[in-house]
Scaffold this motif. Sequence first.
Motif, mmCIF file in Angstrom:
data_model
loop_
_atom_site.group_PDB
_atom_site.id
_atom_site.type_symbol
_atom_site.label_atom_id
_atom_site.label_comp_id
_atom_site.label_asym_id
_atom_site.label_seq_id
_atom_site.Cartn_x
_atom_site.Cartn_y
_atom_site.Cartn_z
ATOM 1 N N UNK A 168 0.747 -1.252 0.195
ATOM 2 C CA UNK A 168 -0.017 0.048 -0.200
ATOM 3 C C UNK A 168 0.715 1.175 -0.013
ATOM 4 N N UNK A 169 1.801 1.339 1.004
ATOM 5 C CA UNK A 169 2.388 2.577 1.208
ATOM 6 C C UNK A 169 3.122 3.229 -0.059
ATOM 7 N N UNK A 170 3.582 2.434 -1.003
ATOM 8 C CA UNK A 170 4.317 2.819 -2.077
ATOM 9 C C UNK A 170 3.653 3.754 -3.066
ATOM 10 N N UNK A 171 2.160 3.485 -3.009
ATOM 11 C CA UNK A 171 1.381 4.368 -3.561
ATOM 12 C C UNK A 171 0.982 5.587 -3.238
ATOM 13 N N UNK A 172 1.352 5.889 -2.061
ATOM 14 C CA UNK A 172 1.323 7.197 -1.305
ATOM 15 C C UNK A 172 2.600 7.598 -0.756
ATOM 16 N N UNK A 218 15.875 0.357 -0.072
ATOM 17 C CA UNK A 218 15.164 -0.805 -1.323
ATOM 18 C C UNK A 218 14.074 -0.039 -2.034
ATOM 19 N N UNK A 219 13.100 0.514 -1.143
ATOM 20 C CA UNK A 219 11.861 1.065 -1.519
ATOM 21 C C UNK A 219 12.047 2.649 -2.368
ATOM 22 N N UNK A 220 13.342 3.284 -2.350
ATOM 23 C CA UNK A 220 13.565 4.275 -2.811
ATOM 24 C C UNK A 220 13.359 5.618 -1.806
ATOM 25 N N UNK A 221 13.354 5.193 -0.521
ATOM 26 C CA UNK A 221 12.656 6.259 0.429
ATOM 27 C C UNK A 221 14.044 6.920 0.805
ATOM 28 N N UNK A 222 14.171 8.313 0.733
ATOM 29 C CA UNK A 222 15.250 9.136 1.159
ATOM 30 C C UNK A 222 15.838 9.084 2.565
ATOM 31 N N UNK A 223 17.067 9.028 2.919
ATOM 32 C CA UNK A 223 17.594 9.062 4.191
ATOM 33 C C UNK A 223 16.955 10.167 4.987
ATOM 34 N N UNK A 248 22.281 4.709 9.509
ATOM 35 C CA UNK A 248 20.880 4.846 9.906
ATOM 36 C C UNK A 248 20.189 5.797 9.323
ATOM 37 N N UNK A 249 20.920 7.199 8.725
ATOM 38 C CA UNK A 249 20.003 8.083 8.138
ATOM 39 C C UNK A 249 19.355 8.791 9.296
#
Length: 467
Positions: A168-172, A218-223, A248-249
Amino acid sequence: MFKGLSPILYNGREVWPLVEGGKGVAATNHASAGAWAAAGGIGTVSAVNADSYDAEGKIVPQVYTALTRRERHEELIEFAIEGAVTQVKKAWDIAGGKGAININVLWEMGGAQRILHGVLERTKGLVSGVTCGAGMPYKLSEISASYGVTYLPIVSSGRAFRALWKRAYSKAAEWLSAVVYEDPWLAGGHNGLSNAEDPLKPQDPYPRVKELRDVMREGGIADSVPIVMAGGVWYLRDWSDWIDNPELGQIVFQFGTRPLLTQESPIPEGWKSKLMEIEPGDVLLHRFSPTGFYSSAVRNPFLRSLEARSERQIAYSTEHAGDHTYQLDVGVKGRNFWVTLGDLQRAREWYGLGHTSALKTPDDTLIFVSESEKAMIRKDQADCMGCLSQCAFSSWADSETNSTGRLADPRSFCIQKTLQDIAHGGNTDENLMFAGHGAYNFRKDPFYSNGFVPTVKQLVDRILTGD
């Protein structure tokens, strides 16, 4: 100022990377959340059956008048929406434009989606983010995004986040403002221990949080999207190697237990006093909650009585078979209860000590309780108002049939009743008292010496020094 700690950008404004944990039924409210935001942090209003007030500012008791569970469930949803909206508006006023206000909901609370819609609809522009755990809140992103509000899922492993992200979350993705890592061995309240993890063998949070960051990458979420470390956080100096750590970002710290003991904290004085007495080991990770989750609470007489209730337990068979060759002759009506000789002797002993009623559990066992305890269990089960999506204690389910299809479990308890009671002045020995495993620090930390209870501002200022 603690070395390396600096403000972060959260929903377009600079705030300290300090989050007030949102604690269940009425344990964080407008006063504590508003003050935390006013001090420059992220305050959290608990939107779990929050309090409403009458014209004179007195708390409106949540009294259920309907005859059926389904109708009482509708009353509960009305109470929940009205209470949370009231708390958010009051917190916003106290914050005075500083910090940020989040709301916290439990995905497994009864009517969670309807309540979330109802609250966000009536608090537009006031809520920065929605934190949500207790279950797998797949629809959290969709609901939050539809109101232009960010979301902060609460997880206890990288694996759990990966499942939420893919489904779900990748869509938002643009509405994900942080991911809360709640340590299942250290946090107070309900937590997400999986069946593969040993409740008696805590794991170091660092590799688990690093794994979570790897999954996010992996999901392309920025640090720059923070991970919020929740559970076991007391002194920032203990976490210095987490700050500005490229592995850890961005890291933000959540404080759940420490803000319980402040001037603005809404919990009653009796609960605050008890916090000052907690010793290491006094907080128990247990499985009595009707949610089915593990949870951590103070091992007071209430919790000890649940432990004792489960210890007075024997297995039975409805047929003369195997080792079950003795008819149970105490605590039950009828003759179809076959037990072992040892269990027959134990049952007779409990009966002689006043535990004269045997109650069936869903696991083909019997527990022995006194007549008064039996009456209380039966009344609490009958009074159910559907506060959970599924309740082991009453067999309520938020479904068409309103039943889990399983026998109600007398080893558990009515969580709504006990949390409402303790939050509004009930006996701290006779109710569930949530706390994190670091609560013993209230006795050790010199900040609280001589019974000192800080304001939220004084606490935040203290935390910012590293202490």
